[in-house]
Motif scaffolding. Structure first.
Motif, PDB file in Angstrom:
ATOM      1  N   ALA A 180     -50.404 -30.959 -28.038  1.00 20.84           N
ATOM      2  CA  ALA A 180     -50.673 -29.896 -29.001  1.00 20.84           C
ATOM      3  C   ALA A 180     -49.428 -29.492 -29.780  1.00 20.84           C
ATOM      4  CB  ALA A 180     -51.250 -28.675 -28.293  1.00 20.84           C
ATOM      5  N   CYS A 181     -48.275 -29.675 -29.195  1.00 19.37           N
ATOM      6  CA  CYS A 181     -47.044 -29.228 -29.834  1.00 19.37           C
ATOM      7  C   CYS A 181     -46.245 -30.407 -30.390  1.00 19.37           C
ATOM      8  CB  CYS A 181     -46.208 -28.436 -28.822  1.00 19.37           C
ATOM      9  SG  CYS A 181     -44.653 -27.840 -29.490  1.00 19.37           S
ATOM     10  N   CYS A 182     -45.644 -31.170 -29.513  1.00 18.32           N
ATOM     11  CA  CYS A 182     -44.715 -32.234 -29.922  1.00 18.32           C
ATOM     12  C   CYS A 182     -45.405 -33.334 -30.717  1.00 18.32           C
ATOM     13  CB  CYS A 182     -44.029 -32.824 -28.693  1.00 18.32           C
ATOM     14  SG  CYS A 182     -43.147 -31.589 -27.712  1.00 18.32           S
ATOM     15  N   VAL A 183     -46.522 -33.803 -30.227  1.00 17.07           N
ATOM     16  CA  VAL A 183     -47.231 -34.879 -30.914  1.00 17.07           C
ATOM     17  C   VAL A 183     -47.795 -34.371 -32.239  1.00 17.07           C
ATOM     18  CG1 VAL A 183     -49.170 -36.501 -30.784  1.00 17.07           C
ATOM     19  CG2 VAL A 183     -47.729 -36.111 -28.775  1.00 17.07           C
ATOM     20  N   ALA A 184     -48.370 -33.182 -32.227  1.00 15.98           N
ATOM     21  CA  ALA A 184     -48.921 -32.606 -33.461  1.00 15.98           C
ATOM     22  C   ALA A 184     -47.825 -32.421 -34.512  1.00 15.98           C
ATOM     23  CB  ALA A 184     -49.604 -31.278 -33.163  1.00 15.98           C
ATOM     24  N   GLU A 185     -46.639 -31.988 -34.082  1.00 18.10           N
ATOM     25  CA  GLU A 185     -45.529 -31.823 -35.017  1.00 18.10           C
ATOM     26  C   GLU A 185     -45.106 -33.165 -35.606  1.00 18.10           C
ATOM     27  OE1 GLU A 185     -42.356 -29.721 -33.045  1.00 18.10           O
ATOM     28  OE2 GLU A 185     -43.540 -27.890 -32.886  1.00 18.10           O
ATOM     29  N   ALA A 186     -45.087 -34.205 -34.778  1.00 15.55           N
ATOM     30  CA  ALA A 186     -44.725 -35.531 -35.271  1.00 15.55           C
ATOM     31  C   ALA A 186     -45.743 -36.022 -36.294  1.00 15.55           C
ATOM     32  CB  ALA A 186     -44.612 -36.523 -34.108  1.00 15.55           C
ATOM     33  N   ILE A 187     -47.007 -35.770 -36.045  1.00 15.42           N
ATOM     34  CA  ILE A 187     -48.047 -36.184 -36.987  1.00 15.42           C
ATOM     35  C   ILE A 187     -47.911 -35.397 -38.295  1.00 15.42           C
ATOM     36  CG2 ILE A 187     -50.540 -36.136 -37.429  1.00 15.42           C
ATOM     37  CD1 ILE A 187     -50.868 -36.699 -34.363  1.00 15.42           C
ATOM     38  N   ALA A 188     -47.710 -34.087 -38.182  1.00 20.55           N
ATOM     39  CA  ALA A 188     -47.590 -33.244 -39.373  1.00 20.55           C
ATOM     40  C   ALA A 188     -46.351 -33.579 -40.193  1.00 20.55           C
ATOM     41  CB  ALA A 188     -47.568 -31.772 -38.961  1.00 20.55           C
ATOM     42  N   SER A 189     -45.322 -34.066 -39.538  1.00 22.20           N
ATOM     43  CA  SER A 189     -44.069 -34.375 -40.246  1.00 22.20           C
ATOM     44  C   SER A 189     -44.227 -35.549 -41.195  1.00 22.20           C
ATOM     45  CB  SER A 189     -42.953 -34.691 -39.247  1.00 22.20           C
ATOM     46  OG  SER A 189     -43.117 -35.991 -38.684  1.00 22.20           O
ATOM     47  N   GLY A 190     -45.178 -36.429 -40.892  1.00 21.50           N
ATOM     48  CA  GLY A 190     -45.349 -37.617 -41.703  1.00 21.50           C
ATOM     49  C   GLY A 190     -44.313 -38.694 -41.431  1.00 21.50           C
ATOM     50  N   ASP A 191     -43.416 -38.428 -40.499  1.00 22.13           N
ATOM     51  CA  ASP A 191     -42.350 -39.371 -40.143  1.00 22.13           C
ATOM     52  C   ASP A 191     -42.923 -40.422 -39.199  1.00 22.13           C
ATOM     53  OD1 ASP A 191     -40.169 -40.710 -39.049  1.00 22.13           O
ATOM     54  OD2 ASP A 191     -38.935 -38.913 -38.893  1.00 22.13           O
ATOM     55  N   GLU A 192     -43.099 -41.637 -39.713  1.00 24.94           N
ATOM     56  CA  GLU A 192     -43.724 -42.697 -38.916  1.00 24.94           C
ATOM     57  C   GLU A 192     -42.905 -43.069 -37.694  1.00 24.94           C
ATOM     58  OE1 GLU A 192     -45.191 -46.121 -41.022  1.00 24.94           O
ATOM     59  OE2 GLU A 192     -45.795 -44.893 -42.724  1.00 24.94           O
ATOM     60  N   VAL A 193     -41.582 -43.017 -37.797  1.00 28.24           N
ATOM     61  CA  VAL A 193     -40.727 -43.347 -36.655  1.00 28.24           C
ATOM     62  C   VAL A 193     -40.928 -42.313 -35.538  1.00 28.24           C
ATOM     63  CG1 VAL A 193     -38.335 -43.564 -35.866  1.00 28.24           C
ATOM     64  CG2 VAL A 193     -39.014 -44.547 -38.061  1.00 28.24           C
TER      65      VAL A 193
END
Length: 88
Positions: free
Chosen positions: A57-70
């Protein structure tokens, strides 16, 4: 579940573990000890599940929202590695 709730549960689990150690010292009936160990494993699995949900809910969601594929790939690989380790 808040961090405080997780800490309370972990403290309760720690108490259960100490109780099992005492049961072994007291040479209690094996099945009673095994039932307590099963309860500890179940309680620990619930905390683990909640931490995993929080991570998603936090870390993964933030990575998805960032748009940063890496970053997205890193978070995905972390989860895959964790699942692989738990299967062994």
């Amino acid at each position: 579940m808040s961090g405080t709730d997780k800490i309370k549960r972990l403290n309760r689990i720690a108490g259960q573990v100490r109780g099992v150690a005492q049961m072994i010292e007291d040479d209690r009936y094996c099945m009673d000890i095994l039932h307590q160990i099963a309860a500890i494993k179940s309680a620990l699995a619930k905390v683990e599940s909640q931490v995993l949900k929080d991570h998603a809910a936090c870390c993964v969601a933030e990575a998805i929202a960032s748009g940063d594929e890496v970053e997205q790939r890193e978070k995905f690989e972390e989860l895959v590695e964790l699942l692989e380790r738990t299967r062994k």
